[in-house]
Design a protein around this motif. Structure first.
Motif, PDB file in Angstrom:
ATOM      1  N   SER A   1       0.861  -1.181   0.000  1.00  0.00           N
ATOM      2  CA  SER A   1       0.000   0.000   0.000  1.00  0.00           C
ATOM      3  C   SER A   1       0.899   1.232   0.000  1.00  0.00           C
ATOM      4  N   ASP A   2       0.341   2.399  -0.253  1.00  0.00           N
ATOM      5  CA  ASP A   2       1.134   3.630  -0.298  1.00  0.00           C
ATOM      6  C   ASP A   2       1.843   3.877   1.035  1.00  0.00           C
ATOM      7  N   THR A   3       1.140   3.647   2.133  1.00  0.00           N
ATOM      8  CA  THR A   3       1.725   3.847   3.459  1.00  0.00           C
ATOM      9  C   THR A   3       2.886   2.891   3.691  1.00  0.00           C
ATOM     10  N   LEU A   4       2.691   1.621   3.363  1.00  0.00           N
ATOM     11  CA  LEU A   4       3.749   0.640   3.562  1.00  0.00           C
ATOM     12  C   LEU A   4       4.918   0.878   2.619  1.00  0.00           C
ATOM     13  N   HIS A   5       4.652   1.353   1.414  1.00  0.00           N
ATOM     14  CA  HIS A   5       5.740   1.646   0.480  1.00  0.00           C
ATOM     15  C   HIS A   5       6.684   2.696   1.071  1.00  0.00           C
ATOM     16  N   SER A   6       6.127   3.747   1.658  1.00  0.00           N
ATOM     17  CA  SER A   6       6.969   4.781   2.259  1.00  0.00           C
ATOM     18  C   SER A   6       7.674   4.265   3.509  1.00  0.00           C
ATOM     19  N   MET A   7       7.025   3.411   4.307  1.00  0.00           N
ATOM     20  CA  MET A   7       7.665   2.837   5.494  1.00  0.00           C
ATOM     21  C   MET A   7       8.841   1.951   5.101  1.00  0.00           C
ATOM     22  N   ILE A   8       8.662   1.124   4.083  1.00  0.00           N
ATOM     23  CA  ILE A   8       9.723   0.226   3.634  1.00  0.00           C
ATOM     24  C   ILE A   8      10.918   1.033   3.145  1.00  0.00           C
ATOM     25  N   LYS A   9      10.661   2.091   2.375  1.00  0.00           N
ATOM     26  CA  LYS A   9      11.755   2.945   1.905  1.00  0.00           C
ATOM     27  C   LYS A   9      12.505   3.559   3.076  1.00  0.00           C
ATOM     28  N   ARG A  10      11.780   4.060   4.079  1.00  0.00           N
ATOM     29  CA  ARG A  10      12.401   4.687   5.240  1.00  0.00           C
ATOM     30  C   ARG A  10      13.238   3.677   6.039  1.00  0.00           C
ATOM     31  N   ILE A  11      12.744   2.462   6.199  1.00  0.00           N
ATOM     32  CA  ILE A  11      13.470   1.434   6.938  1.00  0.00           C
ATOM     33  C   ILE A  11      14.730   1.022   6.190  1.00  0.00           C
ATOM     34  N   ARG A  12      14.644   0.889   4.872  1.00  0.00           N
ATOM     35  CA  ARG A  12      15.828   0.535   4.075  1.00  0.00           C
ATOM     36  C   ARG A  12      16.897   1.625   4.160  1.00  0.00           C
ATOM     37  N   ARG A  13      16.475   2.900   4.107  1.00  0.00           N
ATOM     38  CA  ARG A  13      17.431   3.998   4.233  1.00  0.00           C
ATOM     39  C   ARG A  13      18.101   3.990   5.600  1.00  0.00           C
ATOM     40  N   ALA A  14      17.330   3.737   6.644  1.00  0.00           N
ATOM     41  CA  ALA A  14      17.882   3.709   7.995  1.00  0.00           C
ATOM     42  C   ALA A  14      18.837   2.532   8.179  1.00  0.00           C
ATOM     43  N   ALA A  15      18.551   1.413   7.537  1.00  0.00           N
ATOM     44  CA  ALA A  15      19.407   0.240   7.665  1.00  0.00           C
ATOM     45  C   ALA A  15      20.719   0.424   6.917  1.00  0.00           C
ATOM     46  N   SER A  16      20.692   1.144   5.807  1.00  0.00           N
ATOM     47  CA  SER A  16      21.914   1.315   5.017  1.00  0.00           C
ATOM     48  C   SER A  16      22.753   2.499   5.487  1.00  0.00           C
ATOM     49  N   ALA A  17      22.196   3.431   6.221  1.00  0.00           N
ATOM     50  CA  ALA A  17      22.934   4.619   6.656  1.00  0.00           C
ATOM     51  C   ALA A  17      24.106   4.289   7.575  1.00  0.00           C
ATOM     52  N   PRO A  18      23.954   3.473   8.625  1.00  0.00           N
ATOM     53  CA  PRO A  18      25.110   3.167   9.475  1.00  0.00           C
ATOM     54  C   PRO A  18      26.184   2.376   8.726  1.00  0.00           C
ATOM     55  N   ALA A  19      25.779   1.517   7.802  1.00  0.00           N
ATOM     56  CA  ALA A  19      26.744   0.714   7.060  1.00  0.00           C
ATOM     57  C   ALA A  19      27.524   1.573   6.066  1.00  0.00           C
ATOM     58  N   ALA A  20      26.922   2.631   5.553  1.00  0.00           N
ATOM     59  CA  ALA A  20      27.560   3.476   4.557  1.00  0.00           C
ATOM     60  C   ALA A  20      28.580   4.430   5.171  1.00  0.00           C
ATOM     61  N   ALA A  21      28.445   4.754   6.453  1.00  0.00           N
ATOM     62  CA  ALA A  21      29.345   5.707   7.103  1.00  0.00           C
ATOM     63  C   ALA A  21      30.174   4.986   8.171  1.00  0.00           C
ATOM     64  N   PRO A  22      31.341   4.435   7.784  1.00  0.00           N
ATOM     65  CA  PRO A  22      32.172   3.776   8.802  1.00  0.00           C
ATOM     66  C   PRO A  22      32.785   4.787   9.746  1.00  0.00           C
ATOM     67  N   VAL A  23      32.936   4.410  10.976  1.00  0.00           N
ATOM     68  CA  VAL A  23      33.495   5.294  12.014  1.00  0.00           C
ATOM     69  C   VAL A  23      34.991   5.048  12.111  1.00  0.00           C
ATOM     70  N   GLU A  24      35.764   6.116  11.995  1.00  0.00           N
ATOM     71  CA  GLU A  24      37.208   5.992  12.115  1.00  0.00           C
ATOM     72  C   GLU A  24      37.623   6.262  13.544  1.00  0.00           C
ATOM     73  N   PRO A  25      38.598   5.496  14.050  1.00  0.00           N
ATOM     74  CA  PRO A  25      39.059   5.755  15.428  1.00  0.00           C
ATOM     75  C   PRO A  25      39.813   7.081  15.503  1.00  0.00           C
ATOM     76  N   THR A  26      39.650   7.779  16.598  1.00  0.00           N
ATOM     77  CA  THR A  26      40.331   9.055  16.777  1.00  0.00           C
ATOM     78  C   THR A  26      41.622   8.823  17.550  1.00  0.00           C
ATOM     79  N   ALA A  27      42.613   9.600  17.222  1.00  0.00           N
ATOM     80  CA  ALA A  27      43.904   9.484  17.899  1.00  0.00           C
ATOM     81  C   ALA A  27      43.933  10.442  19.087  1.00  0.00           C
ATOM     82  N   ALA A  28      44.259   9.932  20.242  1.00  0.00           N
ATOM     83  CA  ALA A  28      44.350  10.762  21.438  1.00  0.00           C
ATOM     84  C   ALA A  28      45.736  11.388  21.483  1.00  0.00           C
ATOM     85  N   THR A  29      45.814  12.704  21.634  1.00  0.00           N
ATOM     86  CA  THR A  29      47.106  13.389  21.694  1.00  0.00           C
ATOM     87  C   THR A  29      47.317  14.063  23.013  1.00  0.00           C
TER      88      THR A  29
END
Length: 95
Positions: free
Chosen positions: A67-95
């Protein structure tokens, strides 16, 4: 048999709660579903949708239309699932 991925209301008056189901397109809203894929609680804080994306992909491959509502929910969930995987976190160097 045309299948739809849609919401089925199971909540009480003024407290909506929904199940995300696969059902025949011509069946009534709260009729017997082919399969339950997840839940949606619009009143909850934080994560409101719990959905099995693997089963959604299976039913979409079989020809089910969301349905239209579920189509938008599925898109939002897929975007949220791929966002953390697309942006890897680099370790910071303590100085």
């Amino acid at each position: 048999m045309a299948l739809k991925i849609r919401l089925t209301r199971v909540g009480t008056t003024h407290q909506p709660h929904y199940r995300i189901v696969v059902a025949e397109a011509r069946s009534r809203r709260d009729g017997r579903p082919a399969e339950t894929l997840g839940t949606y609680d619009p009143r909850a804080k934080g994560e409101t949708v719990k959905l099995d994306l693997a089963r959604v992909d299976y039913w979409l491959s079989k020809g089910a239309k969301p349905s239209d509502t579920l189509h938008s929910m599925i898109k939002r969930i897929r975007r949220a699932a791929s966002a953390p995987a697309a942006a890897p976190v680099e370790p910071t160097a303590a100085t």
